[in-house]
Scaffold this motif. Sequence first.
Motif, PDB file in Angstrom:
ATOM      1  N   LEU A  92      -0.236  15.657 -13.807  1.00 15.60           N
ATOM      2  CA  LEU A  92      -0.801  14.413 -14.660  1.00 15.60           C
ATOM      3  C   LEU A  92      -0.862  14.905 -16.183  1.00 15.60           C
ATOM      4  CD1 LEU A  92      -2.428  11.821 -14.510  1.00 15.60           C
ATOM      5  CD2 LEU A  92      -4.427  13.279 -14.010  1.00 15.60           C
TER       6      LEU A  92
ATOM      7  N   LEU B 171      -6.468   7.935  -3.822  1.00 16.01           N
ATOM      8  CA  LEU B 171      -5.404   6.796  -3.359  1.00 16.01           C
ATOM      9  C   LEU B 171      -4.064   6.820  -3.185  1.00 16.01           C
ATOM     10  CD1 LEU B 171      -6.731   4.533  -6.741  1.00 16.01           C
ATOM     11  CD2 LEU B 171      -7.689   4.752  -4.301  1.00 16.01           C
ATOM     12  N   SER B 172      -3.879   8.125  -2.976  1.00 17.42           N
ATOM     13  CA  SER B 172      -2.567   8.581  -2.666  1.00 17.42           C
ATOM     14  C   SER B 172      -2.095   8.284  -1.299  1.00 17.42           C
ATOM     15  CB  SER B 172      -2.212   9.907  -3.133  1.00 17.42           C
ATOM     16  OG  SER B 172      -2.870  10.893  -2.110  1.00 17.42           O
ATOM     17  N   ASP B 173      -2.893   7.778  -0.527  1.00 17.59           N
ATOM     18  CA  ASP B 173      -2.637   7.620   1.026  1.00 17.59           C
ATOM     19  C   ASP B 173      -2.694   6.213   1.243  1.00 17.59           C
ATOM     20  OD1 ASP B 173      -2.903   8.959   4.084  1.00 17.59           O
ATOM     21  OD2 ASP B 173      -4.298   7.149   3.606  1.00 17.59           O
ATOM     22  N   PRO B 174      -1.508   5.657   2.085  1.00 15.01           N
ATOM     23  CA  PRO B 174      -1.528   4.197   2.158  1.00 15.01           C
ATOM     24  C   PRO B 174      -2.797   3.772   2.925  1.00 15.01           C
ATOM     25  CG  PRO B 174       0.508   5.240   2.641  1.00 15.01           C
ATOM     26  CD  PRO B 174      -0.356   6.376   2.565  1.00 15.01           C
TER      27      PRO B 174
ATOM     28  N   MET C 239      -9.175  13.849 -12.934  1.00 14.16           N
ATOM     29  CA  MET C 239      -8.753  12.430 -12.763  1.00 14.16           C
ATOM     30  C   MET C 239      -7.545  12.755 -11.653  1.00 14.16           C
ATOM     31  SD  MET C 239     -10.039  10.317 -14.835  1.00 14.16           S
ATOM     32  CE  MET C 239      -9.172   8.779 -14.559  1.00 14.16           C
ATOM     33  N   ALA C 240      -6.953  13.691 -11.519  1.00 22.43           N
ATOM     34  CA  ALA C 240      -6.069  14.014 -10.396  1.00 22.43           C
ATOM     35  C   ALA C 240      -6.635  13.778  -9.073  1.00 22.43           C
ATOM     36  CB  ALA C 240      -5.135  15.305 -10.523  1.00 22.43           C
TER      37      ALA C 240
ATOM     38  N   LEU D  66       0.631  11.362  -9.449  1.00 29.51           N
ATOM     39  CA  LEU D  66      -0.716  11.589 -10.634  1.00 29.51           C
ATOM     40  C   LEU D  66      -1.712  12.374  -9.876  1.00 29.51           C
ATOM     41  CD1 LEU D  66      -0.813   8.016 -12.576  1.00 29.51           C
ATOM     42  CD2 LEU D  66       0.725   9.990 -13.121  1.00 29.51           C
ATOM     43  N   SER D  67      -1.502  12.895  -8.658  1.00 30.54           N
ATOM     44  CA  SER D  67      -2.690  13.353  -8.019  1.00 30.54           C
ATOM     45  C   SER D  67      -2.602  14.895  -8.199  1.00 30.54           C
ATOM     46  CB  SER D  67      -2.555  13.075  -6.516  1.00 30.54           C
ATOM     47  OG  SER D  67      -1.328  13.791  -5.762  1.00 30.54           O
TER      48      SER D  67
ATOM     49  N   PHE E 251      -6.913  10.182  -8.495  1.00 32.57           N
ATOM     50  CA  PHE E 251      -5.577   9.611  -8.002  1.00 32.57           C
ATOM     51  C   PHE E 251      -5.163  10.031  -6.512  1.00 32.57           C
ATOM     52  CE2 PHE E 251      -5.032   9.065 -12.835  1.00 32.57           C
ATOM     53  CZ  PHE E 251      -4.917   7.920 -12.710  1.00 32.57           C
ATOM     54  N   LYS E 252      -5.858  11.168  -6.375  1.00 30.57           N
ATOM     55  CA  LYS E 252      -5.186  11.730  -4.995  1.00 30.57           C
ATOM     56  C   LYS E 252      -5.896  11.050  -3.968  1.00 30.57           C
ATOM     57  CE  LYS E 252      -4.695  15.910  -2.492  1.00 30.57           C
ATOM     58  NZ  LYS E 252      -4.761  17.404  -2.429  1.00 30.57           N
TER      59      LYS E 252
ATOM     60  N   LEU F 298      -5.776   3.579   0.729  1.00 33.67           N
ATOM     61  CA  LEU F 298      -5.520   2.480  -0.349  1.00 33.67           C
ATOM     62  C   LEU F 298      -5.850   1.227   0.070  1.00 33.67           C
ATOM     63  CD1 LEU F 298      -4.901   2.162  -3.129  1.00 33.67           C
ATOM     64  CD2 LEU F 298      -2.578   2.167  -2.651  1.00 33.67           C
ATOM     65  N   ARG F 299      -5.243   0.801   1.368  1.00 36.43           N
ATOM     66  CA  ARG F 299      -5.646  -0.427   2.062  1.00 36.43           C
ATOM     67  C   ARG F 299      -7.096  -0.620   2.300  1.00 36.43           C
ATOM     68  NH1 ARG F 299      -2.915  -2.162   7.307  1.00 36.43           N
ATOM     69  NH2 ARG F 299      -3.670  -4.158   6.689  1.00 36.43           N
TER      70      ARG F 299
ATOM     71  N   VAL G 193     -13.454   3.251 -11.346  1.00 38.83           N
ATOM     72  CA  VAL G 193     -12.322   2.835 -11.165  1.00 38.83           C
ATOM     73  C   VAL G 193     -11.911   2.077 -12.440  1.00 38.83           C
ATOM     74  CG1 VAL G 193     -11.033   0.843 -10.157  1.00 38.83           C
ATOM     75  CG2 VAL G 193     -12.745   2.237  -8.722  1.00 38.83           C
TER      76      VAL G 193
ATOM     77  N   ALA H 250     -13.117  -3.312  -1.759  1.00 38.89           N
ATOM     78  CA  ALA H 250     -13.147  -4.024  -3.025  1.00 38.89           C
ATOM     79  C   ALA H 250     -13.247  -5.561  -3.040  1.00 38.89           C
ATOM     80  CB  ALA H 250     -12.003  -3.514  -3.825  1.00 38.89           C
TER      81      ALA H 250
ATOM     82  N   ALA I  62       0.794  -1.259   0.152  1.00 37.31           N
ATOM     83  CA  ALA I  62       0.043  -0.030   0.068  1.00 37.31           C
ATOM     84  C   ALA I  62       0.763   1.139   0.030  1.00 37.31           C
ATOM     85  CB  ALA I  62      -0.973  -0.086   1.214  1.00 37.31           C
TER      86      ALA I  62
ATOM     87  N   ALA J 161       0.480   3.684  -3.283  1.00 33.62           N
ATOM     88  CA  ALA J 161       0.189   5.189  -2.907  1.00 33.62           C
ATOM     89  C   ALA J 161       1.212   6.139  -3.168  1.00 33.62           C
ATOM     90  CB  ALA J 161      -0.183   5.202  -1.308  1.00 33.62           C
TER      91      ALA J 161
ATOM     92  N   PHE K  40      -9.424   0.808   0.588  1.00 33.99           N
ATOM     93  CA  PHE K  40     -10.175   0.727  -0.647  1.00 33.99           C
ATOM     94  C   PHE K  40     -10.014  -0.930  -0.899  1.00 33.99           C
ATOM     95  CE2 PHE K  40      -9.843   1.164  -5.440  1.00 33.99           C
ATOM     96  CZ  PHE K  40     -11.298   1.818  -5.714  1.00 33.99           C
ATOM     97  N   SER K  41      -8.652  -1.310  -0.942  1.00 38.84           N
ATOM     98  CA  SER K  41      -8.885  -2.816  -1.281  1.00 38.84           C
ATOM     99  C   SER K  41      -9.512  -3.531  -0.552  1.00 38.84           C
ATOM    100  CB  SER K  41      -7.117  -3.211  -1.350  1.00 38.84           C
ATOM    101  OG  SER K  41      -6.656  -3.391  -0.056  1.00 38.84           O
ATOM    102  N   LYS K  42      -9.681  -3.336   0.906  1.00 41.09           N
ATOM    103  CA  LYS K  42     -10.406  -3.912   1.607  1.00 41.09           C
ATOM    104  C   LYS K  42     -12.098  -4.026   1.510  1.00 41.09           C
ATOM    105  CE  LYS K  42      -8.192  -4.154   6.117  1.00 41.09           C
ATOM    106  NZ  LYS K  42      -8.755  -5.206   6.868  1.00 41.09           N
TER     107      LYS K  42
END
Lengths: 126, 126
Positions: free
Chosen positions: A55, B49-52, B42-43, A49-50, B46-47, B55-56, B115, B62, A39, A43, B58-60
């Motif tokens: 971007l 998902l830019s925090d670990p 889009m930025a 890309l944020s 992406f932003k 992002l974790r 996504v 999904a 992660a 991240a 989000f994966s949980k």
Amino acid sequence: MSNSQMVELTVVEPDAQAAESVVPCCPPITAGELSVADAEKMAAMFKALSDPVRLRLFSKVASHAGGEACVCDISDVGVSQPTVSHHLKKLKDAGLLTSERRGTWVYYSVAPSVVAAMSAMLDLRG
Amino acid sequence: MSNSQMVELTVVEPDAQAAESVVPCCPPITAGELSVADAEKMAAMFKALSDPVRLRLFSKVASHAGGEACVCDISDVGVSQPTVSHHLKKLKDAGLLTSERRGTWVYYSVAPSVVAAMSAMLDLRG
């Protein structure tokens, strides 16, 4: 921003270099929970890309004739050339671009395996 | 976090709602230069998902059984439950998750079209 904070940013570079040479993780997000390490790695790539200007610059490099571009090719995004260079370096540090110096200019191209890994991670079809 | 900051976050919601209902741009980055408007859209994604930790989470969501999860299902990421809720709301505001309140809990699921658009944008094969 103080000088000490600037130094802190520079310290991150060795890891970023490693990201360039190795295809990063990960399975699609639907496949399971990301580990803490994965992660953090991913991240940092999404963070690159944020920023809208970054971007746009990334899309300019990716779509440029020959698959590579230097600052001299892509400076028409409404920010100064040093700012463009700064953004390109951030994309490189995150592993999304590679670079090669030829004469006066540094030429940037997309790191295909890294960008493909980001795409695959968000691919919900699999 | 103060109450006034919470209110500020809520103000962002109308745009986020729009992002949920519409499939966002864009063609693959290799196809051409992103417009300013598309880059901003889009930025922001992406932003998200830019925090670990985000992002974790989000994966949980999904990868959770049934394709949806509430805070009660996914709070084991080393941060407090209010922080988990805050991260899930940010993902929702960016259009990456949708939510539905059922009884005490809000259930989150991935917004597949959003996504998929992010994945397609980074797909270099096309």
